[in-house]
Write a protein that holds these residues in place. Structure first.
Motif, PDB file in Angstrom:
ATOM      1  N   VAL A 183      76.251  -1.268  61.546  1.00  0.00           N
ATOM      2  CA  VAL A 183      76.045  -0.390  60.398  1.00  0.00           C
ATOM      3  C   VAL A 183      75.285  -1.162  59.330  1.00  0.00           C
ATOM      4  O   VAL A 183      75.743  -2.211  58.860  1.00  0.00           O
ATOM      5  CB  VAL A 183      77.384   0.097  59.809  1.00  0.00           C
ATOM      6  CG1 VAL A 183      77.126   1.014  58.614  1.00  0.00           C
ATOM      7  CG2 VAL A 183      78.205   0.820  60.869  1.00  0.00           C
ATOM      8  N   ALA A 184      74.125  -0.659  58.950  1.00  0.00           N
ATOM      9  CA  ALA A 184      73.356  -1.257  57.852  1.00  0.00           C
ATOM     10  C   ALA A 184      73.705  -0.523  56.561  1.00  0.00           C
ATOM     11  O   ALA A 184      73.743   0.709  56.525  1.00  0.00           O
ATOM     12  CB  ALA A 184      71.866  -1.155  58.122  1.00  0.00           C
ATOM     13  N   ASP A 240      72.858   0.987  64.337  1.00  0.00           N
ATOM     14  CA  ASP A 240      73.203   2.290  64.905  1.00  0.00           C
ATOM     15  C   ASP A 240      73.365   3.345  63.817  1.00  0.00           C
ATOM     16  O   ASP A 240      73.081   4.520  64.031  1.00  0.00           O
ATOM     17  CB  ASP A 240      74.499   2.172  65.709  1.00  0.00           C
ATOM     18  CG  ASP A 240      74.375   1.198  66.865  1.00  0.00           C
ATOM     19  OD1 ASP A 240      73.767   1.580  67.881  1.00  0.00           O
ATOM     20  OD2 ASP A 240      74.863   0.055  66.735  1.00  0.00           O
ATOM     21  N   PHE A 241      73.854   2.913  62.657  1.00  0.00           N
ATOM     22  CA  PHE A 241      74.001   3.777  61.494  1.00  0.00           C
ATOM     23  C   PHE A 241      73.376   3.083  60.292  1.00  0.00           C
ATOM     24  O   PHE A 241      73.532   1.863  60.131  1.00  0.00           O
ATOM     25  CB  PHE A 241      75.475   4.069  61.195  1.00  0.00           C
ATOM     26  CG  PHE A 241      76.169   4.882  62.255  1.00  0.00           C
ATOM     27  CD1 PHE A 241      76.167   6.269  62.205  1.00  0.00           C
ATOM     28  CD2 PHE A 241      76.829   4.265  63.308  1.00  0.00           C
ATOM     29  CE1 PHE A 241      76.806   7.021  63.184  1.00  0.00           C
ATOM     30  CE2 PHE A 241      77.469   5.004  64.287  1.00  0.00           C
ATOM     31  CZ  PHE A 241      77.458   6.385  64.222  1.00  0.00           C
ATOM     32  N   ILE A 242      72.688   3.849  59.464  1.00  0.00           N
ATOM     33  CA  ILE A 242      72.097   3.308  58.239  1.00  0.00           C
ATOM     34  C   ILE A 242      72.671   4.094  57.071  1.00  0.00           C
ATOM     35  O   ILE A 242      72.401   5.294  56.929  1.00  0.00           O
ATOM     36  CB  ILE A 242      70.560   3.401  58.266  1.00  0.00           C
ATOM     37  CG1 ILE A 242      70.022   2.601  59.458  1.00  0.00           C
ATOM     38  CG2 ILE A 242      69.969   2.887  56.954  1.00  0.00           C
ATOM     39  CD1 ILE A 242      68.514   2.724  59.645  1.00  0.00           C
ATOM     40  N   ASN A 243      73.498   3.426  56.270  1.00  0.00           N
ATOM     41  CA  ASN A 243      74.189   4.067  55.148  1.00  0.00           C
ATOM     42  C   ASN A 243      73.354   3.949  53.873  1.00  0.00           C
ATOM     43  O   ASN A 243      73.100   2.860  53.378  1.00  0.00           O
ATOM     44  CB  ASN A 243      75.551   3.400  54.941  1.00  0.00           C
ATOM     45  CG  ASN A 243      76.387   4.106  53.895  1.00  0.00           C
ATOM     46  OD1 ASN A 243      77.204   4.967  54.218  1.00  0.00           O
ATOM     47  ND2 ASN A 243      76.198   3.747  52.626  1.00  0.00           N
ATOM     48  N   GLN A 301      71.188   6.549  63.349  1.00  0.00           N
ATOM     49  CA  GLN A 301      71.457   7.692  62.473  1.00  0.00           C
ATOM     50  C   GLN A 301      71.434   7.278  61.003  1.00  0.00           C
ATOM     51  O   GLN A 301      72.192   6.405  60.584  1.00  0.00           O
ATOM     52  CB  GLN A 301      72.831   8.290  62.798  1.00  0.00           C
ATOM     53  CG  GLN A 301      73.161   9.518  61.986  1.00  0.00           C
ATOM     54  CD  GLN A 301      72.220  10.675  62.272  1.00  0.00           C
ATOM     55  OE1 GLN A 301      72.202  11.212  63.368  1.00  0.00           O
ATOM     56  NE2 GLN A 301      71.420  11.062  61.279  1.00  0.00           N
ATOM     57  N   ILE A 302      70.551   7.912  60.231  1.00  0.00           N
ATOM     58  CA  ILE A 302      70.513   7.696  58.782  1.00  0.00           C
ATOM     59  C   ILE A 302      71.455   8.693  58.124  1.00  0.00           C
ATOM     60  O   ILE A 302      71.419   9.892  58.419  1.00  0.00           O
ATOM     61  CB  ILE A 302      69.086   7.867  58.228  1.00  0.00           C
ATOM     62  CG1 ILE A 302      68.140   6.821  58.843  1.00  0.00           C
ATOM     63  CG2 ILE A 302      69.079   7.760  56.706  1.00  0.00           C
ATOM     64  CD1 ILE A 302      66.674   7.018  58.464  1.00  0.00           C
ATOM     65  N   SER A 354      65.193  16.861  57.483  1.00  0.00           N
ATOM     66  CA  SER A 354      65.595  17.030  58.872  1.00  0.00           C
ATOM     67  C   SER A 354      65.649  15.678  59.583  1.00  0.00           C
ATOM     68  O   SER A 354      64.794  14.820  59.374  1.00  0.00           O
ATOM     69  CB  SER A 354      64.593  17.942  59.583  1.00  0.00           C
ATOM     70  OG  SER A 354      64.914  18.079  60.945  1.00  0.00           O
ATOM     71  N   GLY A 355      66.681  15.502  60.413  1.00  0.00           N
ATOM     72  CA  GLY A 355      66.841  14.244  61.130  1.00  0.00           C
ATOM     73  C   GLY A 355      67.765  13.268  60.448  1.00  0.00           C
ATOM     74  O   GLY A 355      68.077  12.207  60.997  1.00  0.00           O
TER      75      GLY A 355
END
Length: 201
Positions: free
Chosen positions: A4-5, A89-92, A119-120, A137-138
């Motif tokens: 996770v970023a 994997d995830f960008i917070n 995933q952002i 979107s996205g």
């Protein structure tokens, strides 16, 4: 292991609510450094909320805020690029811009994240106004609702609704602690990350 970023004000690594920080960078208007120490506490609270829900996730710290919670679009874009380069994997993004002109800078990054399976997650609205990239979107856009428990989220399509409260501090009433959509974003990131980890086991 999932990564996770967290793009924010950095982190205090020895804080008791923090763990699994594996790498980090500070992105300033003048360039990049390895000093991602948090001087305002916001990034540490965001990271703590994520770590609480997904303690096994590896945290990548991207400091784009200094003494104030403000950054340039260059810092934000560079931070997302770095996170993608590290295979997050995830960008917070407990933040957002209301300048629609910045959407053109975000679109290729969102396309890259979708292609990479990253995933952002970002604030969808701040003070009732649409934010970017959270409204695009996205991206999973997040809105805050104090009626939602910190242990759950409401999620449909690309919209998530979550509690605006971070990890509680003993002896401090929730309304006197930090709170807002920033922590709704963190709660969504932590929740989805933990859910993904459980699914892969």
């Amino acid at each position: 292991m999932l990564r996770v970023a967290i793009l924010d004000s950095g982190v205090t690594r020895d804080h008791p609510h923090i763990g699994n920080v594996i790498d980090g960078i500070a992105i300033t208007p003048q360039g990049t450094t390895g000093d991602y120490v948090d001087w305002v506490g916001h990034g540490t609270a965001v990271a703590a909320a994520i770590h609480e829900k997904a303690p096994d996730a590896e945290l990548l710290i991207v400091k784009i805020f200094g003494r104030q919670l403000a950054a340039t679009i260059h810092q934000l874009v560079t931070g997302i690029e770095w996170a993608l380069d590290q295979h997050a994997d995830f960008i917070n993004l407990s933040l957002g811009t209301q300048n629609e002109d910045h959407c053109e800078r975000f679109r290729p990054l969102i396309e890259r994240s979708v292609h990479a399976g990253s995933q952002i997650i970002s604030a969808r609205r701040i003070h009732g106004k649409a934010c970017f990239p959270g409204s695009m979107s996205g991206v999973i856009g997040v809105e805050a609702d104090p009626a939602v428990s910190r242990n759950e989220i409401r999620y449909s399509d690309d919209l998530a609704v979550a509690s605006p409260f971070p990890r509680p501090i003993p002896g401090v009433p929730p309304e006197k602690n930090l709170h807002g959509v920033s922590f709704a974003v963190a709660n969504v990131t932590g929740y989805l990350c933990a859910q993904t980890i459980r699914t892969k086991k």
